[in-house]
Motif scaffolding. Structure first.
Motif, PDB file in Angstrom:
ATOM      1  N   LEU A 272     -10.046  -0.566   3.415  1.00 32.80           N
ATOM      2  CA  LEU A 272      -9.992  -1.660   2.543  1.00 32.80           C
ATOM      3  C   LEU A 272     -10.069  -3.031   3.364  1.00 32.80           C
ATOM      4  O   LEU A 272     -10.638  -4.192   3.601  1.00 32.80           O
ATOM      5  N   ILE A 273      -9.145  -2.674   4.410  1.00 29.65           N
ATOM      6  CA  ILE A 273      -8.539  -3.631   5.442  1.00 29.65           C
ATOM      7  C   ILE A 273      -9.253  -3.284   6.925  1.00 29.65           C
ATOM      8  O   ILE A 273      -8.934  -4.184   7.797  1.00 29.65           O
ATOM      9  N   ALA A 274      -9.868  -2.285   6.961  1.00 32.54           N
ATOM     10  CA  ALA A 274     -10.492  -1.703   8.278  1.00 32.54           C
ATOM     11  C   ALA A 274     -11.884  -1.059   8.078  1.00 32.54           C
ATOM     12  O   ALA A 274     -12.206  -0.234   8.303  1.00 32.54           O
ATOM     13  N   PRO A 275     -12.932  -2.326   7.622  1.00 32.79           N
ATOM     14  CA  PRO A 275     -14.022  -1.977   7.035  1.00 32.79           C
ATOM     15  C   PRO A 275     -14.986  -1.295   7.969  1.00 32.79           C
ATOM     16  O   PRO A 275     -16.090  -0.776   7.881  1.00 32.79           O
ATOM     17  N   ASP A 276     -14.763  -1.703   9.324  1.00 28.59           N
ATOM     18  CA  ASP A 276     -15.812  -1.299  10.474  1.00 28.59           C
ATOM     19  C   ASP A 276     -15.424   0.203  10.914  1.00 28.59           C
ATOM     20  O   ASP A 276     -16.032   0.744  11.727  1.00 28.59           O
ATOM     21  N   ARG A 277     -14.073   0.638  10.547  1.00 23.78           N
ATOM     22  CA  ARG A 277     -13.851   2.064  11.107  1.00 23.78           C
ATOM     23  C   ARG A 277     -14.587   3.041  10.291  1.00 23.78           C
ATOM     24  O   ARG A 277     -14.945   2.780   9.001  1.00 23.78           O
ATOM     25  N   LYS A 347      -2.588   0.811  -5.984  1.00 27.90           N
ATOM     26  CA  LYS A 347      -4.108   0.947  -5.939  1.00 27.90           C
ATOM     27  C   LYS A 347      -4.568   2.501  -6.458  1.00 27.90           C
ATOM     28  O   LYS A 347      -5.391   2.506  -7.265  1.00 27.90           O
ATOM     29  N   LEU A 348      -3.783   3.298  -5.696  1.00 32.43           N
ATOM     30  CA  LEU A 348      -4.103   5.027  -6.221  1.00 32.43           C
ATOM     31  C   LEU A 348      -3.877   5.101  -7.702  1.00 32.43           C
ATOM     32  O   LEU A 348      -4.696   5.680  -8.360  1.00 32.43           O
ATOM     33  N   GLU A 349      -2.960   4.462  -8.169  1.00 34.31           N
ATOM     34  CA  GLU A 349      -2.507   4.258  -9.669  1.00 34.31           C
ATOM     35  C   GLU A 349      -3.588   3.788 -10.520  1.00 34.31           C
ATOM     36  O   GLU A 349      -4.043   4.287 -11.461  1.00 34.31           O
ATOM     37  N   GLU A 360     -11.464  -5.490  -4.586  1.00 36.60           N
ATOM     38  CA  GLU A 360     -11.175  -6.760  -3.996  1.00 36.60           C
ATOM     39  C   GLU A 360      -9.816  -7.273  -4.036  1.00 36.60           C
ATOM     40  O   GLU A 360      -9.320  -7.948  -3.206  1.00 36.60           O
ATOM     41  N   ALA A 361      -9.146  -7.058  -5.327  1.00 37.94           N
ATOM     42  CA  ALA A 361      -7.739  -7.449  -5.766  1.00 37.94           C
ATOM     43  C   ALA A 361      -6.976  -6.871  -4.721  1.00 37.94           C
ATOM     44  O   ALA A 361      -6.045  -7.598  -4.109  1.00 37.94           O
ATOM     45  N   TYR A 362      -7.046  -5.633  -4.334  1.00 42.60           N
ATOM     46  CA  TYR A 362      -6.244  -4.797  -3.553  1.00 42.60           C
ATOM     47  C   TYR A 362      -6.511  -5.212  -2.024  1.00 42.60           C
ATOM     48  O   TYR A 362      -5.511  -5.249  -0.957  1.00 42.60           O
ATOM     49  N   ARG A 363      -7.800  -5.512  -1.857  1.00 45.58           N
ATOM     50  CA  ARG A 363      -8.250  -5.824  -0.317  1.00 45.58           C
ATOM     51  C   ARG A 363      -7.403  -7.191   0.060  1.00 45.58           C
ATOM     52  O   ARG A 363      -6.698  -7.578   1.320  1.00 45.58           O
ATOM     53  N   THR A 383       3.832  -8.881  -4.774  1.00 41.42           N
ATOM     54  CA  THR A 383       3.837  -9.606  -6.053  1.00 41.42           C
ATOM     55  C   THR A 383       2.345  -9.618  -6.646  1.00 41.42           C
ATOM     56  O   THR A 383       2.270  -9.278  -7.818  1.00 41.42           O
ATOM     57  N   ALA A 384       1.342 -10.150  -5.799  1.00 41.34           N
ATOM     58  CA  ALA A 384       0.100 -10.230  -6.240  1.00 41.34           C
ATOM     59  C   ALA A 384      -0.399  -8.861  -6.701  1.00 41.34           C
ATOM     60  O   ALA A 384      -1.075  -8.712  -7.658  1.00 41.34           O
TER      61      ALA A 384
END
Length: 502
Positions: A272-277, A347-349, A360-363, A383-384
């Motif tokens: 999610l935070i390293a989409p190029d990998r 996110k897994l839950e 998108e929310a967790y990204r 919190t988000a």
């Protein structure tokens, strides 16, 4: 799979059994439920059933009468009795009818599972051996291997199934890799199979609950074996030309291979935070030793309790309290790894709910956590994520199949539909679907769809120049008299009077 029918006049008993037992672990599938013997017999005429689990004391037709008549129709039917009555006469009659067990309520689930296992063994022994086709072998392999990695299959059954599949004995250590495809999944899976072909200690299979592939690597030496697995996976990532993303778990004793699978699942979220990998090792995840926070601070187990309770105020209070502790430490930013790990667990839950906006929310939350330059920004990220998660679960009291039916009604209300047609569509018996729908919406299926269609008709009557009979057809009524009847029932006046209100 063998088919199971549950019969009890208390719906919470049948629903509880459906949820509390891993039926697939015994090769069983619940295909329906009924609240009395007569209704159960009607189902037996419509659906092939191998195992009948029934109460004795029920209205209309009791369990013993049901067993007698069901046996006339299905002589080989296996029967398990659940009863609130510890009476010798019932037990004696049940034994005379040839039952697998007579279990008293409240149900002892260990005894029930033991009975189900023995019953499945009898059914397997009575079934003639046959050769499996290639597709069947693939489905069986996917099911067995996923159950192994999620701890839902015992050692004896696993050994038996592996022998049936032609898979050799497990090595002492195992590591799981999750392979996610983009684009043409069929070709990507074929490419994966080609790259890993001929690898003696690798089993490739499809995730039975998603579109991913999973590679299970067996190894004698965990360190050397994992290096070899990583080399093969990097070659696969390169061959995938951007269509494949891979996450690898750690090497674990084979009996604990599920831990490697969980590590791979968590590592997969870092895309999610390293989409190029294209490849992420679970070693990229923050470790407990690196986090070094006071005990209980930002720990998943404490947060999980609030998720289960759907207690948003307590969840937010806990986050605030944890960050108050973090601010009092000498190096508050060492909490960054723990915050990222916590967001990943959230996110897994939430992934279990299949929400389209979850990624998108967790990204956004992960981006904020990774780039945080102060404890305040880190707290904002957690919190988000927590707020999104608990809000998601707060609306999940409804069964997934009922939500699918409601969505289908909203999108196709003008088309003919019945509980039978929807049951076929969503692979659930129409009687049970009707009971479930009524329980979770508070309305019968017929009342709900009529109310929804009449609501749409009201909109058209006020907004469109169409005639009443044209509007009736547009919202799903082809019999104009029935449309008038339903409209007056729900609105109190006939359509022409309602249109005249303009």
């Amino acid at each position: 799979m063998y088919n199971v029918l549950l019969v009890d006049d208390e719906p919470f008993i049948t629903e509880g059994l459906i949820d509390a037992v891993d039926w697939s672990a015994f090769g069983l599938e619940v295909v329906g439920s009924a609240d009395n013997g007569k209704r159960a017999l009607e189902l037996l005429r419509q659906v092939p059933v191998d195992v009948l689990i029934t109460d004795i004391s029920m209205p209309v037709m009791d369990g013993l009468a049901l067993i007698r008549q069901a046996r006339e129709r299905i002589p080989a039917l296996k029967v398990i009795i659940l009863s609130g009555y510890n009476e010798f006469d019932y037990l004696k009659e049940g034994m005379r009818l040839g039952i697998e067990n007579y279990l008293l309520k409240p149900v002892n689930f260990e005894e029930l599972r033991s009975t189900l296992g023995a019953t499945a063994d009898k059914l397997n022994a009575a079934r003639p051996e046959r050769a499996f086709g290639e597709d069947e072998i693939g489905i069986l392999r996917d099911n067995v291997m996923k159950r192994w990695l999620t701890g839902r299959i015992g050692p004896a059954e696993l050994a038996e199934r592996l022998a049936l599949l032609g898979i050799g004995a497990m090595k002492p250590y195992s590591a799981a890799a999750i392979i996610r495809f983009s684009g043409d999944e069929g070709k990507a899976y074929e490419e994966t199979a080609r790259v890993l072909a001929g690898e003696e200690d690798v089993v490739l299979f499809r995730d039975t609950e998603g579109d991913d592939a999973i590679a299970a690597f067996g190894m004698d030496d965990p360190e050397l074996g994992r290096k070899l697995a990583e080399k093969k996976l990097l070659a696969l990532a390169e061959a995938g030309e951007g269509r494949i993303r891979i996450a690898l778990g750690g090497a674990k004793p084979t009996a604990a291979a599920g831990e490697s699978y969980e590590q791979a699942r968590r590592a997969l979220q870092l895309f999610l935070i390293a989409p190029d990998r294209r490849y992420i090792d679970c070693d990229a995840l923050p470790s407990a030793s690196a986090i070094s926070l006071p005990e209980g601070v930002l720990e998943w187990d404490a947060f999980a309790r609030d998720f289960v309770a759907k207690d948003k105020p307590e969840l937010l209070r806990r986050i605030g309290a944890d960050f108050a502790v973090i601010r009092a430490t000498a190096d508050p930013m060492r909490a960054k790894g723990a915050a990222v790990e916590l967001i990943i667990r959230m996110k897994l839950e939430t992934d279990k709910l299949n929400r389209p906006d979850a990624a998108e929310a967790y990204r956004s939350a992960l981006d904020l956590a990774v780039g945080a330059e102060s404890p305040g920004e880190l707290e904002e990220a957690v919190t988000a994520a927590a707020t999104y998660s608990v809000d998601s679960f707060a609306g999940e009291d409804m069964s997934p199949v009922v939500k699918q039916v409601l969505r289908h009604i909203q999108e196709h209300y003008a088309e003919p539909m019945t509980l039978k047609s929807l049951g076929q569509m969503y692979h659930i018996h129409p009687n049970y679907l009707g009971q479930l729908f009524h329980k979770q919406t508070g309305e019968t299926f017929a009342d709900y769809i009529n109310k929804y269609r009449i609501g749409k008709a009201k909109e058209l009557l006020l907004e469109s120049p169409l005639k009443v009979n044209e509007i009736a057809r547009q919202v799903g009524y082809w019999e104009i008299g029935y449309f008038y009847k339903q409209f007056k029932k729900h609105v109190g006046i006939v359509p022409s009077e309602y249109k005249g209100l303009l």
